[in-house]
Design a protein around this motif. Structure first.
Motif, PDB file in Angstrom:
ATOM      1  N   ARG A 145       0.815  -1.207   0.000  1.00 36.64           N
ATOM      2  CA  ARG A 145       0.000   0.000   0.000  1.00 36.64           C
ATOM      3  C   ARG A 145       0.858   1.271   0.000  1.00 36.64           C
ATOM      4  O   ARG A 145       1.882   1.339   0.680  1.00 36.64           O
ATOM      5  CB  ARG A 145      -0.927   0.010   1.204  1.00 36.64           C
ATOM      6  CG  ARG A 145      -1.805  -1.242   1.294  1.00 36.64           C
ATOM      7  CD  ARG A 145      -3.037  -1.042   2.109  1.00 36.64           C
ATOM      8  NE  ARG A 145      -3.888   0.030   1.653  1.00 36.64           N
ATOM      9  CZ  ARG A 145      -4.762  -0.042   0.644  1.00 36.64           C
ATOM     10  NH1 ARG A 145      -4.858  -1.136  -0.054  1.00 36.64           N
ATOM     11  NH2 ARG A 145      -5.523   0.981   0.332  1.00 36.64           N
ATOM     12  N   ILE A 146       0.391   2.265  -0.728  1.00 39.55           N
ATOM     13  CA  ILE A 146       1.105   3.536  -0.819  1.00 39.55           C
ATOM     14  C   ILE A 146       1.199   4.210   0.551  1.00 39.55           C
ATOM     15  O   ILE A 146       2.199   4.851   0.859  1.00 39.55           O
ATOM     16  CB  ILE A 146       0.458   4.476  -1.874  1.00 39.55           C
ATOM     17  CG1 ILE A 146       1.327   5.721  -2.097  1.00 39.55           C
ATOM     18  CG2 ILE A 146      -0.956   4.871  -1.473  1.00 39.55           C
ATOM     19  CD1 ILE A 146       2.712   5.441  -2.613  1.00 39.55           C
ATOM     20  N   GLU A 147       0.177   4.032   1.390  1.00 40.85           N
ATOM     21  CA  GLU A 147       0.207   4.640   2.719  1.00 40.85           C
ATOM     22  C   GLU A 147       1.407   4.134   3.519  1.00 40.85           C
ATOM     23  O   GLU A 147       2.021   4.883   4.278  1.00 40.85           O
ATOM     24  CB  GLU A 147      -1.083   4.334   3.499  1.00 40.85           C
ATOM     25  CG  GLU A 147      -2.323   4.939   2.888  1.00 40.85           C
ATOM     26  CD  GLU A 147      -3.057   3.986   1.932  1.00 40.85           C
ATOM     27  OE1 GLU A 147      -2.410   3.089   1.338  1.00 40.85           O
ATOM     28  OE2 GLU A 147      -4.270   4.146   1.778  1.00 40.85           O
ATOM     29  N   HIS A 148       1.753   2.859   3.359  1.00 40.23           N
ATOM     30  CA  HIS A 148       2.906   2.288   4.059  1.00 40.23           C
ATOM     31  C   HIS A 148       4.202   2.950   3.579  1.00 40.23           C
ATOM     32  O   HIS A 148       5.064   3.290   4.397  1.00 40.23           O
ATOM     33  CB  HIS A 148       2.971   0.775   3.848  1.00 40.23           C
ATOM     34  CG  HIS A 148       4.234   0.163   4.353  1.00 40.23           C
ATOM     35  ND1 HIS A 148       4.488  -0.039   5.689  1.00 40.23           N
ATOM     36  CD2 HIS A 148       5.349  -0.247   3.700  1.00 40.23           C
ATOM     37  CE1 HIS A 148       5.692  -0.557   5.840  1.00 40.23           C
ATOM     38  NE2 HIS A 148       6.238  -0.699   4.644  1.00 40.23           N
ATOM     39  N   VAL A 149       4.340   3.109   2.279  1.00 42.99           N
ATOM     40  CA  VAL A 149       5.554   3.729   1.726  1.00 42.99           C
ATOM     41  C   VAL A 149       5.708   5.145   2.257  1.00 42.99           C
ATOM     42  O   VAL A 149       6.780   5.529   2.732  1.00 42.99           O
ATOM     43  CB  VAL A 149       5.519   3.735   0.179  1.00 42.99           C
ATOM     44  CG1 VAL A 149       6.677   4.537  -0.390  1.00 42.99           C
ATOM     45  CG2 VAL A 149       5.523   2.316  -0.371  1.00 42.99           C
ATOM     46  N   ARG A 194       8.977   8.389   8.583  1.00 43.20           N
ATOM     47  CA  ARG A 194       9.656   7.843   9.752  1.00 43.20           C
ATOM     48  C   ARG A 194      11.170   7.853   9.563  1.00 43.20           C
ATOM     49  O   ARG A 194      11.921   8.256  10.444  1.00 43.20           O
ATOM     50  CB  ARG A 194       9.174   6.411  10.019  1.00 43.20           C
ATOM     51  CG  ARG A 194       9.735   5.817  11.310  1.00 43.20           C
ATOM     52  CD  ARG A 194       9.472   4.320  11.417  1.00 43.20           C
ATOM     53  NE  ARG A 194      10.203   3.540  10.439  1.00 43.20           N
ATOM     54  CZ  ARG A 194      11.521   3.300  10.466  1.00 43.20           C
ATOM     55  NH1 ARG A 194      12.269   3.812  11.418  1.00 43.20           N
ATOM     56  NH2 ARG A 194      12.099   2.572   9.540  1.00 43.20           N
ATOM     57  N   MET A 195      11.623   7.433   8.377  1.00 40.94           N
ATOM     58  CA  MET A 195      13.052   7.385   8.096  1.00 40.94           C
ATOM     59  C   MET A 195      13.666   8.788   8.076  1.00 40.94           C
ATOM     60  O   MET A 195      14.760   8.999   8.590  1.00 40.94           O
ATOM     61  CB  MET A 195      13.304   6.656   6.784  1.00 40.94           C
ATOM     62  CG  MET A 195      12.936   5.183   6.866  1.00 40.94           C
ATOM     63  SD  MET A 195      13.154   4.369   5.304  1.00 40.94           S
ATOM     64  CE  MET A 195      14.913   4.130   5.357  1.00 40.94           C
ATOM     65  N   LYS A 235      -0.855  -0.603  -4.183  1.00 38.48           N
ATOM     66  CA  LYS A 235      -2.277  -0.275  -4.107  1.00 38.48           C
ATOM     67  C   LYS A 235      -2.368   1.156  -3.607  1.00 38.48           C
ATOM     68  O   LYS A 235      -1.742   1.526  -2.613  1.00 38.48           O
ATOM     69  CB  LYS A 235      -2.993  -1.220  -3.163  1.00 38.48           C
ATOM     70  CG  LYS A 235      -2.982  -2.657  -3.643  1.00 38.48           C
ATOM     71  CD  LYS A 235      -4.043  -3.466  -2.972  1.00 38.48           C
ATOM     72  CE  LYS A 235      -4.030  -4.918  -3.386  1.00 38.48           C
ATOM     73  NZ  LYS A 235      -3.902  -5.209  -4.780  1.00 38.48           N
ATOM     74  N   GLY A 236      -3.164   1.944  -4.303  1.00 41.87           N
ATOM     75  CA  GLY A 236      -3.310   3.345  -3.945  1.00 41.87           C
ATOM     76  C   GLY A 236      -4.642   3.619  -3.296  1.00 41.87           C
ATOM     77  O   GLY A 236      -5.336   2.704  -2.841  1.00 41.87           O
ATOM     78  N   SER A 265      -3.302   8.236  -8.000  1.00 43.18           N
ATOM     79  CA  SER A 265      -3.204   8.571  -6.570  1.00 43.18           C
ATOM     80  C   SER A 265      -1.841   8.164  -6.020  1.00 43.18           C
ATOM     81  O   SER A 265      -1.254   8.874  -5.195  1.00 43.18           O
ATOM     82  CB  SER A 265      -4.333   7.912  -5.766  1.00 43.18           C
ATOM     83  OG  SER A 265      -4.108   6.535  -5.555  1.00 43.18           O
ATOM     84  N   ILE A 266      -1.308   7.033  -6.475  1.00 45.03           N
ATOM     85  CA  ILE A 266       0.021   6.580  -6.063  1.00 45.03           C
ATOM     86  C   ILE A 266       1.068   7.613  -6.471  1.00 45.03           C
ATOM     87  O   ILE A 266       1.919   8.027  -5.683  1.00 45.03           O
ATOM     88  CB  ILE A 266       0.338   5.203  -6.678  1.00 45.03           C
ATOM     89  CG1 ILE A 266      -0.555   4.128  -6.063  1.00 45.03           C
ATOM     90  CG2 ILE A 266       1.813   4.855  -6.534  1.00 45.03           C
ATOM     91  CD1 ILE A 266      -0.564   2.816  -6.823  1.00 45.03           C
TER      92      ILE A 266
END
Length: 158
Positions: free
Chosen positions: A31-35, A41-42, A60-61, A75-76
């Motif tokens: 999922r794009i939200e994870h990226v 965070r990084m 997945k976007g 969206s991605i």
């Protein structure tokens, strides 16, 4: 010939600078939200200069009822563009091409990109071609040598 030598020197300097960057490769991400959250965070932690996402068609976007896959891929692309700006980092988004050699599933990938590069050629000798770029001319080619035993590309000097 001199112009090619100057370009090679510029590439060598860029390679030296990039070798100090903090890089993260996103593989098998769903999922794009994870990226995007991982990029934030990084950046807040040890830092982040470059994210490589392998590859657009696996993500997945954001998809609302009735949205097409093209809209989802758009969206991605938009989310990654915003995350790159927010984290002040570079994003390389790998993408498949369709049979016509164009970016697959959404024109938004090309519209949001600052630069589109294409890896072309056969066997060991290939070129990275600048398909489109916002701040430089299109069509430039950078020769590279594929070294399968090391799974890497290196400078190709004739």
């Amino acid at each position: 010939f001199e112009e090619n030598v100057d370009r090679l020197e510029l590439l060598r300097r860029a390679k030296e600078k990039i070798s100090t960057w903090k890089v993260h490769v996103f593989e098998k991400v769903k999922r794009i939200e994870h990226v995007v959250s991982e990029m934030r965070r990084m950046k807040a932690g040890d830092g982040l200069d470059l994210s490589v996402i392998d590859y657009a068609q696996l993500l997945k976007g954001i998809r609302r009822d009735g949205d097409s896959r093209e809209r989802e891929v758009a969206s991605i692309s938009g989310e990654l563009k915003a995350a790159a700006t927010e984290t002040n980092s570079v994003v390389i988004l790998l993408s498949q091409l369709n049979e016509a050699g164009k970016l697959r599933e959404s024109r938004a990938l090309g519209q949001d990109a600052n630069c589109i590069l294409s890896l072309e050629g056969e066997e060991g000798n290939r070129v990275v071609r600048v398909v489109a770029a916002r701040s430089s001319p299109s069509g430039a080619e950078i020769p590279v040598k594929w070294e399968p035993q090391f799974t890497k590309f290196s400078e190709h000097i004739e």
